[in-house]
Design a protein around this motif. Structure first.
Motif, PDB file in Angstrom:
ATOM      1  N   ARG A  78       0.863  -1.193   0.000  1.00 57.80           N
ATOM      2  CA  ARG A  78       0.000   0.000   0.000  1.00 57.80           C
ATOM      3  C   ARG A  78       0.899   1.243   0.000  1.00 57.80           C
ATOM      4  O   ARG A  78       1.721   1.426   0.896  1.00 57.80           O
ATOM      5  CB  ARG A  78      -0.883   0.030   1.251  1.00 57.80           C
ATOM      6  CG  ARG A  78      -2.020  -0.967   1.262  1.00 57.80           C
ATOM      7  CD  ARG A  78      -2.987  -0.598   2.382  1.00 57.80           C
ATOM      8  NE  ARG A  78      -4.076  -1.553   2.507  1.00 57.80           N
ATOM      9  CZ  ARG A  78      -4.125  -2.510   3.423  1.00 57.80           C
ATOM     10  NH1 ARG A  78      -3.148  -2.627   4.286  1.00 57.80           N
ATOM     11  NH2 ARG A  78      -5.155  -3.333   3.477  1.00 57.80           N
ATOM     12  N   TYR A  79       0.696   2.108  -0.967  1.00 58.65           N
ATOM     13  CA  TYR A  79       1.523   3.306  -1.050  1.00 58.65           C
ATOM     14  C   TYR A  79       1.117   4.335  -0.003  1.00 58.65           C
ATOM     15  O   TYR A  79       1.923   5.180   0.394  1.00 58.65           O
ATOM     16  CB  TYR A  79       1.444   3.889  -2.459  1.00 58.65           C
ATOM     17  CG  TYR A  79       2.074   2.976  -3.484  1.00 58.65           C
ATOM     18  CD1 TYR A  79       3.452   2.896  -3.603  1.00 58.65           C
ATOM     19  CD2 TYR A  79       1.286   2.158  -4.294  1.00 58.65           C
ATOM     20  CE1 TYR A  79       4.048   2.041  -4.522  1.00 58.65           C
ATOM     21  CE2 TYR A  79       1.862   1.299  -5.216  1.00 58.65           C
ATOM     22  CZ  TYR A  79       3.248   1.242  -5.333  1.00 58.65           C
ATOM     23  OH  TYR A  79       3.830   0.382  -6.227  1.00 58.65           O
ATOM     24  N   THR A  80      -0.124   4.284   0.457  1.00 60.49           N
ATOM     25  CA  THR A  80      -0.521   5.180   1.546  1.00 60.49           C
ATOM     26  C   THR A  80       0.243   4.842   2.824  1.00 60.49           C
ATOM     27  O   THR A  80       0.537   5.730   3.633  1.00 60.49           O
ATOM     28  CB  THR A  80      -2.034   5.083   1.799  1.00 60.49           C
ATOM     29  OG1 THR A  80      -2.394   3.697   1.960  1.00 60.49           O
ATOM     30  CG2 THR A  80      -2.819   5.660   0.625  1.00 60.49           C
ATOM     31  N   VAL A 135       4.245   2.606  13.362  1.00 60.00           N
ATOM     32  CA  VAL A 135       3.592   1.319  13.655  1.00 60.00           C
ATOM     33  C   VAL A 135       2.425   1.070  12.698  1.00 60.00           C
ATOM     34  O   VAL A 135       2.280  -0.021  12.132  1.00 60.00           O
ATOM     35  CB  VAL A 135       3.119   1.279  15.123  1.00 60.00           C
ATOM     36  CG1 VAL A 135       2.238   0.059  15.375  1.00 60.00           C
ATOM     37  CG2 VAL A 135       4.316   1.260  16.069  1.00 60.00           C
ATOM     38  N   LEU A 136       1.588   2.081  12.502  1.00 56.70           N
ATOM     39  CA  LEU A 136       0.450   1.933  11.585  1.00 56.70           C
ATOM     40  C   LEU A 136       0.921   1.704  10.150  1.00 56.70           C
ATOM     41  O   LEU A 136       0.330   0.908   9.413  1.00 56.70           O
ATOM     42  CB  LEU A 136      -0.445   3.172  11.657  1.00 56.70           C
ATOM     43  CG  LEU A 136      -1.197   3.386  12.972  1.00 56.70           C
ATOM     44  CD1 LEU A 136      -1.973   4.693  12.948  1.00 56.70           C
ATOM     45  CD2 LEU A 136      -2.148   2.222  13.244  1.00 56.70           C
ATOM     46  N   GLY A 137       1.983   2.401   9.762  1.00 54.44           N
ATOM     47  CA  GLY A 137       2.495   2.221   8.408  1.00 54.44           C
ATOM     48  C   GLY A 137       3.039   0.828   8.180  1.00 54.44           C
ATOM     49  O   GLY A 137       2.778   0.212   7.143  1.00 54.44           O
ATOM     50  N   LEU A 161       1.439  -2.047   5.700  1.00 51.26           N
ATOM     51  CA  LEU A 161       2.308  -1.899   4.538  1.00 51.26           C
ATOM     52  C   LEU A 161       2.001  -2.918   3.450  1.00 51.26           C
ATOM     53  O   LEU A 161       1.936  -2.581   2.266  1.00 51.26           O
ATOM     54  CB  LEU A 161       3.772  -2.018   4.980  1.00 51.26           C
ATOM     55  CG  LEU A 161       4.829  -1.879   3.885  1.00 51.26           C
ATOM     56  CD1 LEU A 161       4.746  -0.515   3.232  1.00 51.26           C
ATOM     57  CD2 LEU A 161       6.224  -2.115   4.448  1.00 51.26           C
ATOM     58  N   VAL A 162       1.816  -4.186   3.833  1.00 45.03           N
ATOM     59  CA  VAL A 162       1.579  -5.256   2.864  1.00 45.03           C
ATOM     60  C   VAL A 162       0.105  -5.647   2.911  1.00 45.03           C
ATOM     61  O   VAL A 162      -0.394  -6.091   3.947  1.00 45.03           O
ATOM     62  CB  VAL A 162       2.466  -6.480   3.142  1.00 45.03           C
ATOM     63  CG1 VAL A 162       2.205  -7.577   2.122  1.00 45.03           C
ATOM     64  CG2 VAL A 162       3.931  -6.082   3.127  1.00 45.03           C
TER      65      VAL A 162
END
Length: 439
Positions: A289-291, A324-326, A330-331
């Motif tokens: 996810r790019y966000t 942490v959220l990123g 991420l996947v």
């Protein structure tokens, strides 16, 4: 005379009968290429299966046996694998084994694509409902996704002569079947306890290929030719674990920062660059996810702001939370095995965030401090006049004798403060009421 000729002919015939096997080549046992898939379905497993099918075609093997145990995986890789199986010139047997294995989600599509679908006792297959990566879809988009998946499954299940309705139930209703249920519903062709038993069971069976041609399987006492994974496939396969990829990414970033903080060490920078590139290559094969990348970048910005302005820990805490959220999102894997776990995201995020904030703060403070070497380091220091300054004389500062100039007279033994450095001469000023008491 006739009896002699008859006896001679009988003798020659017996000799030829005994010698004939020596001049005839021994019959080669059937060759079956053996492939093992005990992993998620992703580009690495896709490449391994494609390579194995190509080897079987090059050897003109009698069959390909794929031992399958997978929780599922990516739809793009599944479509590619199904295409390779359907186009294989060698009959393909997909065998869900050993006991305790499963052909879940994407694995069910691969199982149904085989010329021969088999399962071992104590295995299951199904639960193939497509999972949306990255969020929840509305009813219309969900219906489109389901229709696309079931149409893809029907396109070859019907040609294989298997139960279309039961196969669709595995997609639409996420049904999963034991080996007995799958055999009764005609989703698989047989149940066998081992490779050898399966191959002996299939010997002489007439198989209709996907292109409509028929072939007889010769698999009795077959010689198995296992295809091992290469070193590259092993490394990439391990890196396809999102948790490992994230940890390697974090470690690589810390090593690179260490190299920048202490230039010239070389080893941390080289190792960190290698780990960082390896993790980025693995993440490139995963649905990222790019966000989430924006969240990670924002976390670094907040940590830098904390080091520069000092937000009483608020900016650092916000940065760690974003990190942490990123990492956690991420996947965007279709199954839990292809997503970053909560423990990995929290552990790596807090550890990396805390260490990064601490190191950046130290680096920022060091940057603000003046140099401790050279004449400029003397500015602001207190010196003692060793002889009268009128206006020039010698002073002692930091254990060194320097020539100094002062705009007003200074007696020997008085304290002065260094204002500036001009070449090798210090420009000083008197320190009011601070005559040295040293004798």
């Amino acid at each position: 005379m006739k009896r002699r000729r008859h006896g001679l002919g009988l003798f020659v015939g017996c000799i030829l009968t005994l010698l004939f096997p020596a001049f005839c080549p021994a019959q080669q046992p059937p060759q079956v290429v053996l492939l093992h898939v005990d992993d998620t379905i992703q580009p690495v497993s896709e490449g391994y299966l494609r390579r194995g099918l190509a080897i079987a075609a090059g050897l003109h093997a009698d069959a390909v046996l794929i031992e399958l145990n997978t929780p599922g995986g990516m739809l793009e890789s599944t479509r590619a694998i199904v295409h390779d199986i359907l186009a294989s010139p060698v009959p393909v047997i997909v065998y869900v084994a050993p006991a305790g294995s499963r052909a879940g989600s994407a694995g069910f599509f691969i199982l149904e694509a085989a010329d021969i679908a088999a399962m071992a006792p104590g295995t299951n297959a199904g639960a193939a409902h497509p999972v949306v990566m990255g969020g929840k879809l509305d009813d219309e988009m969900k219906r489109k996704l389901e229709n696309d998946a079931t149409a893809f499954l029907r396109s070859y299940v019907s040609r294989r002569g298997r139960n279309i309705a039961a196969a669709q139930d595995a997609v639409l209703d996420s049904k999963s079947y034991t080996e007995r249920e799958a055999e009764q519903l005609k989703l698989i062709d047989c149940i066998a306890p081992s490779n050898t038993a399966l191959l002996n069971m299939l010997d002489g069976r007439n198989v209709t290929r996907f292109d409509g041609s028929t072939t007889f399987l010769h698999t009795h006492h077959a010689h198995l030719i296992p295809v091992a994974t290469t070193l590259r496939e092993n490394i990439l396969d391990r890196m396809m674990d999102p948790n490992l990829a994230v940890l390697v990414l974090v470690i690589g970033a810390l090593l690179i920062y260490l190299e920048f903080n202490t230039p010239g060490t070389i080893v941390p920078g080289a190792l960190g660059t290698m780990l960082l590139l390896l993790s980025l290559f693995a993440l490139n094969l995963l649905p990222v996810r790019y966000t989430s990348l924006l969240l990670i970048a924002g976390a670094f910005v907040l940590m830098l702001l904390e080091a520069k302005f000092g937000g009483h820990g608020v900016l650092a805490a916000s940065g760690i939370l974003c990190l942490v959220l990123g990492l956690l999102t991420l996947v965007a894997g279709p199954i839990p095995e292809m997503r970053v776990s909560m423990g990995t995201a929290i552990g790596a995020g807090i550890a990396f965030g805390a260490v990064t904030t601490f190191l950046v703060r130290l680096a920022w403070r060091a940057r603000k401090n003046k140099s401790l070497t050279g004449p400029e380091a003397l500015v602001g220091s207190i010196a003692m006049a060793q002889q009268p300054l009128d206006p020039r004389g010698q002073v002692l500062v930091h254990g060194e004798l320097w020539f100094a100039e002062c705009p007003e007279r200074v007696s020997a033994g008085e304290l002065v403060r260094v204002r500036d450095v001009r070449g090798l001469t210090l420009l000083v000023e008197r320190v009011p009421d601070n005559r040295s008491t040293t004798k």
